[in-house]
Design a protein around this motif. Structure first.
Motif, PDB file in Angstrom:
ATOM      1  N   TYR A  41       1.125  -1.559   0.452  1.00 30.30           N
ATOM      2  CA  TYR A  41      -0.177  -0.049   0.047  1.00 30.30           C
ATOM      3  C   TYR A  41       0.687   0.958  -0.252  1.00 30.30           C
ATOM      4  CZ  TYR A  41      -3.392  -3.481   1.250  1.00 30.30           C
ATOM      5  OH  TYR A  41      -4.608  -4.333   1.230  1.00 30.30           O
ATOM      6  N   ALA A  42       2.470   1.405  -0.284  1.00 30.74           N
ATOM      7  CA  ALA A  42       3.016   2.376  -0.283  1.00 30.74           C
ATOM      8  C   ALA A  42       2.243   3.492  -1.291  1.00 30.74           C
ATOM      9  CB  ALA A  42       4.230   1.669  -0.264  1.00 30.74           C
ATOM     10  N   SER A  43       2.124   3.448  -2.067  1.00 31.82           N
ATOM     11  CA  SER A  43       1.885   4.506  -3.384  1.00 31.82           C
ATOM     12  C   SER A  43       0.476   4.819  -2.791  1.00 31.82           C
ATOM     13  CB  SER A  43       1.928   3.910  -4.574  1.00 31.82           C
ATOM     14  OG  SER A  43       0.727   2.713  -4.653  1.00 31.82           O
ATOM     15  N   GLU A  44      -0.667   3.832  -2.281  1.00 26.26           N
ATOM     16  CA  GLU A  44      -1.848   4.824  -1.543  1.00 26.26           C
ATOM     17  C   GLU A  44      -1.659   5.254  -0.781  1.00 26.26           C
ATOM     18  OE1 GLU A  44      -6.141   3.037  -0.753  1.00 26.26           O
ATOM     19  OE2 GLU A  44      -4.338   1.519  -1.247  1.00 26.26           O
ATOM     20  N   ILE A  45      -0.527   5.131   0.210  1.00 28.93           N
ATOM     21  CA  ILE A  45      -0.261   5.916   1.822  1.00 28.93           C
ATOM     22  C   ILE A  45       0.407   7.210   1.029  1.00 28.93           C
ATOM     23  CG2 ILE A  45       0.931   5.644   3.474  1.00 28.93           C
ATOM     24  CD1 ILE A  45       0.944   2.492   3.435  1.00 28.93           C
ATOM     25  N   LEU A  46       0.960   7.227  -0.008  1.00 28.61           N
ATOM     26  CA  LEU A  46       2.156   8.710  -0.603  1.00 28.61           C
ATOM     27  C   LEU A  46       0.926   9.370  -0.455  1.00 28.61           C
ATOM     28  CD1 LEU A  46       5.695   8.164  -1.768  1.00 28.61           C
ATOM     29  CD2 LEU A  46       4.397   8.801   0.020  1.00 28.61           C
TER      30      LEU A  46
END
Length: 87
Positions: A41-46
């Motif tokens: 979920y890294a890109s969603e978190i960013l």
């Protein structure tokens, strides 16, 4: 006909927003992320954080939407590392 024009305007606006978002996106080094859920979920978190969503709200969002248990401190550390790496 006016409804169609309105929809076209909305689509053009969305396209502009997507282009601006793409320019603002930070580069994520996925190889440096060890937590599998965080990596997923890294890109969603960013994206959420860049949109002004706070860390606590991101933590709750991930739990409710994805049943992902990523702690506040993990998200905060990840965002701090991204800021340090990308300015």
């Amino acid at each position: 006909k006016s409804l169609l024009n309105g929809l076209n305007t909305i689509l053009k606006d969305l396209h502009k927003i997507e282009q601006e978002t793409a320019k603002k996106q930070l580069k994520i080094n996925l190889n440096s992320i060890k937590n599998p859920a965080l990596k997923k979920y890294a890109s969603e978190i960013l994206e959420l954080h860049q949109s002004g969503v706070g860390v606590r709200a991101i933590e709750k969002y991930l739990k409710l939407q994805h049943n992902a248990k990523i702690s506040y401190s993990t998200i905060h550390r990840f965002l701090s590392q991204q800021k340090a790496e990308n300015g």
